[in-house]
Design a protein around this motif. Structure first.
Motif, PDB file in Angstrom:
ATOM      1  N   LEU A   1      -7.575  -2.809   6.489  1.00  0.00           N
ATOM      2  CA  LEU A   1      -7.385  -1.963   7.653  1.00  0.00           C
ATOM      3  C   LEU A   1      -7.370  -3.072   8.849  1.00  0.00           C
ATOM      4  CD1 LEU A   1      -7.094   0.816   8.961  1.00  0.00           C
ATOM      5  CD2 LEU A   1      -9.654   0.802   9.313  1.00  0.00           C
ATOM      6  N   GLN A   2      -8.419  -3.805   9.150  1.00  0.00           N
ATOM      7  CA  GLN A   2      -8.078  -4.833  10.231  1.00  0.00           C
ATOM      8  C   GLN A   2      -6.850  -5.584  10.296  1.00  0.00           C
ATOM      9  OE1 GLN A   2     -10.039  -4.065  12.560  1.00  0.00           O
ATOM     10  NE2 GLN A   2     -11.419  -2.643  11.020  1.00  0.00           N
ATOM     11  N   PHE A   3      -6.496  -6.085   8.866  1.00  0.00           N
ATOM     12  CA  PHE A   3      -4.891  -6.780   8.759  1.00  0.00           C
ATOM     13  C   PHE A   3      -3.956  -5.920   9.042  1.00  0.00           C
ATOM     14  CE2 PHE A   3      -7.719  -9.387   5.611  1.00  0.00           C
ATOM     15  CZ  PHE A   3      -7.878 -10.352   6.528  1.00  0.00           C
ATOM     16  N   LEU A   4      -3.983  -4.674   8.552  1.00  0.00           N
ATOM     17  CA  LEU A   4      -2.847  -4.027   8.942  1.00  0.00           C
ATOM     18  C   LEU A   4      -2.718  -3.604  10.582  1.00  0.00           C
ATOM     19  CD1 LEU A   4      -0.836  -2.387   7.503  1.00  0.00           C
ATOM     20  CD2 LEU A   4      -2.319  -0.275   7.181  1.00  0.00           C
ATOM     21  N   LEU A   5      -3.943  -3.299  10.992  1.00  0.00           N
ATOM     22  CA  LEU A   5      -4.102  -2.971  12.409  1.00  0.00           C
ATOM     23  C   LEU A   5      -3.260  -4.393  13.181  1.00  0.00           C
ATOM     24  CD1 LEU A   5      -7.211  -1.474  13.013  1.00  0.00           C
ATOM     25  CD2 LEU A   5      -5.066  -0.315  13.348  1.00  0.00           C
ATOM     26  N   SER A   6      -3.600  -5.445  12.902  1.00  0.00           N
ATOM     27  CA  SER A   6      -3.115  -6.612  13.546  1.00  0.00           C
ATOM     28  C   SER A   6      -1.712  -6.592  13.442  1.00  0.00           C
ATOM     29  CB  SER A   6      -3.649  -7.960  12.765  1.00  0.00           C
ATOM     30  OG  SER A   6      -5.027  -7.724  12.581  1.00  0.00           O
ATOM     31  N   TYR A   7      -1.142  -6.275  12.288  1.00  0.00           N
ATOM     32  CA  TYR A   7       0.179  -6.456  12.049  1.00  0.00           C
ATOM     33  C   TYR A   7       1.038  -5.309  12.864  1.00  0.00           C
ATOM     34  CZ  TYR A   7       4.806  -6.032   9.787  1.00  0.00           C
ATOM     35  OH  TYR A   7       6.012  -5.772   9.564  1.00  0.00           O
ATOM     36  N   LEU A   8       0.453  -4.139  12.924  1.00  0.00           N
ATOM     37  CA  LEU A   8       1.043  -3.211  13.618  1.00  0.00           C
ATOM     38  C   LEU A   8       0.991  -3.289  14.987  1.00  0.00           C
ATOM     39  CD1 LEU A   8      -0.335   0.025  11.595  1.00  0.00           C
ATOM     40  CD2 LEU A   8       2.142  -0.938  11.609  1.00  0.00           C
ATOM     41  N   MET A   9      -0.015  -3.853  15.554  1.00  0.00           N
ATOM     42  CA  MET A   9      -0.168  -4.146  17.027  1.00  0.00           C
ATOM     43  C   MET A   9       0.649  -5.066  17.422  1.00  0.00           C
ATOM     44  SD  MET A   9      -1.981  -1.678  17.752  1.00  0.00           S
ATOM     45  CE  MET A   9      -2.573  -1.864  19.574  1.00  0.00           C
ATOM     46  N   GLU A  10       1.181  -6.075  16.397  1.00  0.00           N
ATOM     47  CA  GLU A  10       2.103  -6.893  16.681  1.00  0.00           C
ATOM     48  C   GLU A  10       3.643  -6.602  16.879  1.00  0.00           C
ATOM     49  OE1 GLU A  10       2.161 -10.907  14.768  1.00  0.00           O
ATOM     50  OE2 GLU A  10       0.175 -11.209  15.351  1.00  0.00           O
ATOM     51  N   LEU A  11       3.731  -5.293  16.409  1.00  0.00           N
ATOM     52  CA  LEU A  11       5.280  -4.781  16.473  1.00  0.00           C
ATOM     53  C   LEU A  11       5.548  -4.189  17.886  1.00  0.00           C
ATOM     54  CD1 LEU A  11       5.187  -2.875  12.968  1.00  0.00           C
ATOM     55  CD2 LEU A  11       6.394  -5.080  13.438  1.00  0.00           C
ATOM     56  N   ASN A  12       5.896  -5.144  18.834  1.00  0.00           N
ATOM     57  CA  ASN A  12       6.094  -4.768  20.066  1.00  0.00           C
ATOM     58  C   ASN A  12       7.579  -4.659  20.377  1.00  0.00           C
ATOM     59  OD1 ASN A  12       6.414  -7.449  20.626  1.00  0.00           O
ATOM     60  ND2 ASN A  12       4.161  -7.590  21.342  1.00  0.00           N
TER      61      ASN A  12
ATOM     62  N   GLN B   1       0.785  -1.260  -0.104  1.00  0.00           N
ATOM     63  CA  GLN B   1      -0.037  -0.194   0.001  1.00  0.00           C
ATOM     64  C   GLN B   1       1.005   1.388   0.048  1.00  0.00           C
ATOM     65  OE1 GLN B   1      -3.180   0.859  -0.002  1.00  0.00           O
ATOM     66  NE2 GLN B   1      -3.915  -1.190  -0.488  1.00  0.00           N
ATOM     67  N   GLY B   2       2.296   1.033   0.070  1.00  0.00           N
ATOM     68  CA  GLY B   2       3.033   2.357  -0.089  1.00  0.00           C
ATOM     69  C   GLY B   2       3.437   2.847   1.337  1.00  0.00           C
ATOM     70  N   CYS B   3       3.036   2.294   2.129  1.00  0.00           N
ATOM     71  CA  CYS B   3       3.398   2.593   3.601  1.00  0.00           C
ATOM     72  C   CYS B   3       4.914   2.315   3.615  1.00  0.00           C
ATOM     73  CB  CYS B   3       2.813   1.793   4.870  1.00  0.00           C
ATOM     74  SG  CYS B   3       1.194   1.372   4.827  1.00  0.00           S
TER      75      CYS B   3
ATOM     76  N   LEU C   1      -8.222   2.634   2.438  1.00  0.00           N
ATOM     77  CA  LEU C   1      -8.074   0.970   2.730  1.00  0.00           C
ATOM     78  C   LEU C   1      -9.671   0.461   2.781  1.00  0.00           C
ATOM     79  CD1 LEU C   1      -5.446   0.734   5.220  1.00  0.00           C
ATOM     80  CD2 LEU C   1      -5.091   0.202   2.912  1.00  0.00           C
ATOM     81  N   SER C   2      -9.812  -0.649   2.426  1.00  0.00           N
ATOM     82  CA  SER C   2     -11.110  -1.259   2.575  1.00  0.00           C
ATOM     83  C   SER C   2     -11.073  -1.661   4.083  1.00  0.00           C
ATOM     84  CB  SER C   2     -11.085  -2.559   1.686  1.00  0.00           C
ATOM     85  OG  SER C   2     -10.235  -3.515   2.318  1.00  0.00           O
ATOM     86  N   GLY C   3     -12.257  -1.939   4.733  1.00  0.00           N
ATOM     87  CA  GLY C   3     -12.313  -2.288   6.118  1.00  0.00           C
ATOM     88  C   GLY C   3     -11.463  -3.745   6.203  1.00  0.00           C
ATOM     89  N   GLU C   4     -11.633  -4.433   5.690  1.00  0.00           N
ATOM     90  CA  GLU C   4     -10.758  -5.755   5.739  1.00  0.00           C
ATOM     91  C   GLU C   4      -9.367  -5.481   6.009  1.00  0.00           C
ATOM     92  OE1 GLU C   4     -13.028  -5.867   3.381  1.00  0.00           O
ATOM     93  OE2 GLU C   4     -14.389  -7.763   3.759  1.00  0.00           O
TER      94      GLU C   4
END
Lengths: 118, 840, 137, 337
Positions: free
Chosen positions: D326-337, D258-260, D321-324
């Motif tokens: 967005l949810q996938f992206l959030l899951s990924y980012l929340m795992e970056l701990n 997505q270009g992030c 982003l589509s809703g789905e």
């Protein structure tokens, strides 16, 4: 006919010490600007330590200011005696200016003594 | 009914001094009284606009994370609020007040250059309008009133917002310089007979000091904005660090203007206070000398404070300590003034009228502002509160408490001399208390917000960090304060319906109260003869004096009737020296200002042909402006003879004394410009390891050295003319100036050829930028000297009118002096560009 | 003359203060609550700090919450007057609480993420949202 | 008036609540104070302030008292005739000015002495962090490598050195609880030292106007005991952990496509963008958007899809982003701990 002090002398007695102070201030600023690195090290200037130079400069300027203050004092006395009333205003003002600015130049010794070169 | 002192009932005389008639007369009006009033009205209008902007900002900040306006709009309002208040309100309104009052306070009739007065007004108005026209396009300046680079440079502000700011500012600042120029000359050379330097009203001493500061301080900001505009338009690199420029250079130049600017505003305000306190205590100032000393020394010292705005930029401690010392020491003269005021009040019997109320408000508020000012001078403390709301509180205490309060006091006090009416006392008290309470409620909490970590210039703040309450209270206070201002406006409007008041309703002592309320346009028909500092208290009559002076003053009252006469007195003795023709109404000042505004405005949109057209209009206007005017009558010539017997010369153009002062001040401006350029060169050189850059090759050494030799020999030839008098040596004078001009011309050609050999351009690096600028300045000075020499040659050849010889003499002297200045610039620039790299 | 001006000045003061009050109107706290297990204004504060913590305001406009100016999702003013949640669930307190706790289960693929609210937190927030129904705005 | 009182109470209540309920959030959001003595430098400056404040108050009291006496005592009007400057009140002038000079001299000397004390820490700082000011966030570097953004940990009880610079406009680094500010100037590197005496979370902000979002350019500094700090530093310098859940792996792919990745870097992955903040351990941070909103899923989602509403004018475009997705992206980012 009353004798009026030379016009240039009247102006000089008024403006010299403020200008001396300004000159001294700018020189002192330029010396530190040129000789202190950002990290606070002293690189010196013209081969001399900038601190020595600053002390010397301040000393010379204090002497000069005191001299011009005295000049203003003498001119004001002279004007008081010879010129019509209120004409001694400029040298009188110059004398008080001289006292103040000589004092201000003298003050520059304090930071030099406490803080050193840079 | 007897006329108030100094008024006339002679129709011809009144007709001569009345403003020009006709439907568009107001466009060509000159003279201090109409123009001064326009300055006041326009300045006050800008004050209201800036105030409304502040109210909107206060609403946005009233609660955390408020959404009233976008950050972009907030930044525009923030920038314009600062710029308006500092550039378009305080300085112009103070200069306007002085323009209006100075002649009557000095006991004379007008300022030395009435057309220049008008030009200053139009330039100010158009500069302000130019800056504000950006709002129409929604692109108001957004880089702050301080316009720090590189944020305002081409890379980070690609829009035209800052161009509006820079170009509008340049026009408005030019106006400030011109007004200052006039006021200096007026105070030094145009006073009532007997008014020596020690008898000038304190307000005018303050204006004299402030105006002298303006001449030097405003030049540096003009030059800094020139650099920035060049960076933005021509791609020079003054402020690009990657090309050897320096971002700190802007800060140094800006604050070298910016700190004196604060005192430029404060000193006249202190002057107003020193005028008002004696009147409302019925006591002379305890020490006039101490007050003047304070004014002068504050003015000088203010040039040694600039870097206290830069304590956090990381300068060596010892450098910071110099500025710290001065920031602390500058409080000594201010303290001195304070104690003079207190001692005066101590002695006297206080009369509680509105002006006195405002002065007392000033003393309380300014005391707080001054004390926090000393705190800010303490470098380590400044590291914490710098650029926080503590500073916002501090400078509002200084600028509102220290300048606006005295200014309002001044309006109440001098309103009889502005509109002829007294303003209401009851509303005056409302006005004072609303402003005083509102001001403190608005600004005191800001100290605490600063301690709570609130930075300046933020459009909002997050919730839960303890800032909401302070900000809410500040907003409330701001509206109370604004209500006070509203009451002032109402009081003013209400006063307009009152009848005109007595000449001296307050029982004051200075000369403006000797003439009617409002004063006639000529202020005094019979010039008063001054014998002390408090003439109206000390003298039963103002027209008594030594016989000769009385005779001169009486003669002046009956002649001239058909033209406006300006009077020059000796700077030290206060004796009448010269009478000269003041310039008459003209459309040229507004045309010149319009031309310049078109030129600058077109530049914003990169329309350079329109810009050039504007310059052509300006040039034509200037040439027409300078054209000779009406011829004297036979009657004039007889009376001129009579004046000659007193030792008073009559001049049909501007007076030679004034011309000398003008050139002297212009030389000062030119040398300040040179100094600023040279400072830039050396400052940039300490900023880069390799200076000049490896790639920069200097060419044309021989030609450059030859050019210097030519100018030096030209100067020797010009200097030689000092030996020749106008009477005997006219041909020799002509020959010398002609030869010198040819030599200078050749020098210019050689120098241009030398510069054409350079291997770099102004865009390659900062070295190239300052190099080309110095080169341009060098040639500009040469052209100026050549033009001055040509004028001298022209007059020497064609002007043989015996009555005009003094004027020709002055032209020759001025040509000679401008040649000296030109040479000083040439040698300094040659030394800097060609020799200094080899010495370091 | 002066009295007239004085009256105008007085009116101006009132006007100014009015302006301030209007600007404050939007931040006025909204105490009334519709949920049975929540009482008093402390709960309202608790709910608003939950809204702030979870970042609801980033996507929704919520009156009374500083910085809640999001335009991603629908505005939440007068929430009790809505007929549906997420376009198809009837707007009942139970549905709202479920929706807040796990929007992805009720409507897979919706942009509103699951933020792992506890049921107490969800109830507090729902109560806060319904509270607006009683507001005279 | 009632409205205002209610408002005051409301804010006080919220602050109280936040302080009790969510210690973590409360600390980066809690009030700071220039006069707090939480750091060595701030402590010194606080002492200077109390000196300045007491002197200034004294001067204020003396001057105002004199003024009041002068105003309300019985004076006299000047008689007609030649006006003489009255010398009987000159002592006020001389005494006042003399005292002014003495007070100012003491202030000046005290200033220089404190400047000497503050010039360098008694113990040479063992750590240097590099702070690079961006429009409108802070890049935190250690030994030349970006390890965090808008948030860093420092050891408490010892001096820490910061080297400050900028490659865009001028910013200013200000941690009111710990030390005074210092500017970040392009082409003019600066440095600053400070010491946090006690562990804690400190909020800082940019103090130099730097463009449209100057108002929302904050940061957080967490001081902790040396051992905890070293754990953090080691973790911060480590590469990102691999995506674990299925959703997160899809989210990672979306991040790259997505270009992030064009602007952001995540060490240990293909994302090496250098324009925006690095995100290697994003979910371990307290805040988002330069310490303006707490780092929670909701805020993160809002920030991704509509950063322009939260911080209008900032450099991150709102993502379509589509809703789905967005949810996938959030899951990924929340795992970056």
């Amino acid at each position: 006919m009353t004798v009026v002090p030379a016009r240039t002398l009247l102006w000089i007695s008024f403006i010299s010490t403020p200008l001396l102070w300004l000159l001294h201030f700018l020189l002192a600023y330029l010396i530190t600007e040129g000789s202190c690195s950002a990290a606070g090290e002293n690189t010196g200037i013209f081969g001399a330590s900038s601190l020595t130079l600053l002390y010397l400069l301040t000393f010379v300027f204090v002497l000069a200011s005191v001299f011009f203050t005295f000049l203003a004092f003498r001119t004001s006395k002279q004007a008081q005696k010879t010129a019509p009333s209120y004409d001694d205003f400029l040298p009188k003002l110059g004398f008080t200016c001289g006292l103040l600015f000589s004092f201000v130049v003298l003050l520059e010794f304090i930071p030099l003594a406490i803080l050193g070169a840079c | 009914m007897s006329l108030p002192y100094g008024s006339s009932n002679d129709d011809t005389f009144i007709e001569t001094w009345k403003s020009a008639a006709g439907p568009f007369a107001w466009l060509r009006a000159v003279n201090n009284s109409p123009i001064g009033k326009r300055f006041l009205v326009t300045g006050f209008a800008f004050f209201l606009i800036g105030g409304i902007q502040a109210l909107f900002m206060r609403l946005q900040l009233a609660k955390p994370e408020n959404n009233l306006m976008s950050p972009e709009l907030y930044n525009q309002l923030m920038s314009m609020h600062g710029s308006t208040m500092l550039f378009l309100f305080v300085v112009p309104i103070l200069e306007g007040l002085a323009t209006l009052l100075a002649p009557s306070m000095l006991g004379t009739r007008d300022l030395p250059f009435p057309r220049l007065t008008a030009f200053a007004y139009w330039a100010y108005l158009f500069g302000g309008v130019l800056m504000y026209s950006s709002f129409l396009l929604g692109v108001a300046p957004n880089g702050g009133w301080f316009a720090y680079v590189p944020l305002t440079g081409p890379e980070f502000s690609p829009g035209i917002n800052m161009d509006f700011w820079l170009l509008g500012l340049e026009l408005a600042e030019a106006s400030g310089i011109i007004s200052a120029f006039e006021l200096i000359i007026a105070v030094l050379a145009m006073r009532a007979p007997g008014m020596t330097l020690g008898r000038i009203p304190v307000f005018l001493w303050a204006m004299l000091v402030a105006s002298s500061m303006i001449l030097f301080a405003f030049m540096t900001v003009l030059i800094a904005s020139l650099y920035l505009e060049l960076d933005r338009k021509l791609g020079t690199a003054f402020f690009s660090p990657e090309l050897g420029g320096s971002t700190l250079l802007w800060q140094h130049l800006f604050w070298f203007f910016g700190h004196p600017e604060v005192y430029i505003q404060f000193l006249p305000a202190a002057g107003i206070v020193s005028m008002i306190i004696p009147v409302f205590c019925r006591q002379p100032l305890v020490s006039y000398t101490a007050v003047v000393l304070a004014l002068v020394s504050t003015g000088v010292m203010s040039f040694g404070l600039w870097a206290h705005h830069m304590f956090t930029t990381g300068m060596p401690d010892i450098t910071a300590s110099f500025f710290s010392t001065m920031s602390i020491v500058v409080a000594i003269p201010t303290g001195l003034q304070f104690f003079v005021w207190i001692a005066t009040i101590w002695r006297g019997k206080v009369i509680w009228k509105t002006p006195m109320l405002f002065v007392m408000g000033f003393m309380v508020n300014f005391l707080i502002g001054g004390l926090t000012g000393v705190m800010l001078g303490v470098a380590p403390f400044d590291w914490q509160v710098h650029d926080s709301y503590f500073v916002v509180a501090h400078f509002h205490y200084v600028l509102i408490g220290g300048v606006v309060f005295p200014l309002i006091a001044g309006f109440y006090y001098w309103m009889p001399k502005i509109t002829g009416k007294l303003m209401g006392e009851r509303l005056g008290r409302w006005n004072f208390w609303l402003m005083f309470v509102g001001f403190n409620v608005a600004f005191f909490p800001m100290h605490l917000a600063g301690f709570r970590g609130m930075p300046r210039r933020v459009y909002t703040y997050i919730e839960g960090i303890g800032l909401a309450n302070y900000n809410l209270i500040s907003t409330l206070g701001a509206f109370i304060f604004a209500t006070g201002i509203l009451v002032f406006v109402l009081n003013f409007l209400a006063s307009l319906r009152q009848p005109n008041t007595d000449p001296n309703p307050w029982g004051a002592y200075s000369l403006e109260w000797a003439t009617s309320s409002p004063p006639p346009p000529y202020a005094f028909l019979t010039l008063p003869i001054v014998k002390g500092r408090y003439p109206l208290w000390e003298q039963e009559q103002l027209d008594k004096g030594d016989e000769e002076t009385v005779d001169m003053v009486k003669t002046l009252a009956s002649w001239p009737l058909s033209w406006q006469a300006g009077v020059v007195t000796d700077v030290f003795t206060g004796r009448l020296r010269e009478v000269f023709w003041l310039a008459n109404p003209s459309y040229m000042p507004i045309t010149l200002a319009t031309g310049l505004a078109i030129s600058l405005g077109a530049m914003i949109f990169d329309s350079y042909w329109l810009s050039a057209l504007g310059l052509v209009i300006a040039l034509i206007a200037y040439l027409v402006w300078m054209n000779p005017r009406q011829r004297p009558t036979e009657n004039d010539k007889t009376i001129e003879e009579k004046f000659k017997r007193f030792g008073v010369a009559v001049y049909r153009y501007s007076s030679p004394t004034i011309a000398r002062w003008s050139l002297f001040l212009t030389m000062g401006i030119a040398l300040t410009t040179l100094g600023t350029f040279l400072f830039t060169y050396f400052f940039l050189s300490t900023n880069t390891p390799v200076w000049p850059p490896e790639s920069a090759k200097l060419g044309g050494w021989t030609a450059a050295v030859l050019a210097q030799l030519f100018t030096v020999s030209g100067l020797v030839i010009v200097a030689w003319t000092q030996r020749y008098s106008m009477a005997g040596g006219r041909t020799k004078l002509i020959r010398h100036f002609a030869i010198a001009s040819v030599l200078d011309f050749v020098a210019g050609g050689l120098q241009i050829w030398a510069y054409s050999q350079l291997s770099f351009s102004w865009t390659s690096h900062a070295y190239g930028s300052i190099f080309y600028l110095l080169a341009a300045f060098q040639l500009f000075m040469l052209i100026t000297a050549l033009v001055m020499a040509s004028i001298a040659l022209f007059r020497l050849n064609f002007n043989h009118d015996p009555a005009e010889q003094e004027r020709v003499q002055v032209t020759v002297e001025n040509a000679r002096r401008s040649n000296y200045v030109m040479l000083a610039c040439w040698l300094a620039i040659f030394f800097t560009l060609y020799l200094s790299p080899h010495l370091m | 003359m002066f009295r007239g001006a004085l009256i105008i000045a007085g009116l101006a003061v009132i006007l100014h203060i009015g302006v301030i009050l209007i600007s404050l109107e939007r931040v006025k706290a909204k105490p009334p609550l519709a949920m049975p297990d929540t009482t008093g204004r402390v709960v309202s504060q608790e709910a608003s700090s939950l809204l702030k913590h979870y970042g609801c305001g980033g996507c929704h406009y919520i009156p009374g919450i500083a910085g809640a100016n999001g335009k991603v999702g629908p505005g939440l003013e007068q929430f009790a007057n809505r007929a549906y949640i997420a376009g198809h669930l009837p707007n009942t307190p139970e549905n709202l609480v479920h929706w807040l706790m796990n929007p992805q289960r009720l409507e897979p693929g919706t942009a509103m993420p699951t933020m792992n609210l506890t049921s107490t937190e969800a109830k507090l927030i729902a109560g806060f949202l319904y509270g607006y129904d009683n507001d005279a705005r | 008036m009632a409205t205002i009182m209610m408002r005051v109470r409301q804010i006080a209540g919220i602050a109280l609540y936040l302080g009790l309920a969510n210690a973590q959030e409360a600390s980066w959001r809690s009030p700071v104070n220039v006069l707090s003595r939480k750091g060595l430098v701030a402590d010194q400056i606080s002492t200077i302030w109390w000196f300045l404040f007491s002197t200034a108050s004294l001067v204020f009291l003396v001057v105002i008292t004199l003024l009041l006496i002068a105003l309300f005592k019985k004076g006299q009007a000047v008689p007609k005739g030649p006006v003489q400057e009255n010398s009987s009140v000159r002592p006020i002038l001389y005494l006042g000015t003399g005292l002014t000079i003495i007070v100012l001299l003491i202030t000046a000397v005290y200033t220089f002495i404190s400047m000497r004390t503050l010039a360098a820490p008694s113990q040479k700082p063992a750590l240097t962090f590099e702070i690079v000011g961006k429009q409108w966030w802070w890049d935190v570097r250690y030994e030349g490598e970006s390890i965090s953004a808008n948030e860093l940990h420092i050891p408490s009880g010892e001096p820490v050195h910061f080297s400050l610079h900028s490659d865009n406009v001028i910013h200013s680094f200000w941690l009111p609880d710990l030390a005074g500010k210092r500017d970040l100037i392009p082409g003019h590197p600066n440095s600053l030292w400070l010491q946090a005496d006690e562990p804690g979370t400190y909020r800082g902000s940019c103090a130099e106007f730097c463009g449209v979002q100057h108002g929302k350019m904050n940061f957080t500094v967490i001081a902790e005991p040396r051992a905890a700090f070293e754990t953090w530093l080691e973790h911060a310098r480590a590469e990102a952990n691999a995506a674990v859940s299925e959703e997160a792996r899809v989210g990672q792919a979306i991040f790259m496509q997505q270009g992030c990745a064009g602007c952001h870097s995540i060490r240990g992955t293909a994302a090496q963008g250098e324009i925006g903040p690095e995100l290697t351990h994003l979910s371990s941070r307290l805040t988002l958007a330069a310490a303006n909103i707490p780092n929670t899923t909701g805020h993160l989602a809002a920030w991704i899809v509509d950063s322009q509403s939260i911080k209008p004018g900032n450099r991150m475009p709102s993502q379509k982003l589509s809703g789905e997705d967005l949810q996938f992206l959030l899951s990924y980012l929340m795992e970056l701990n």
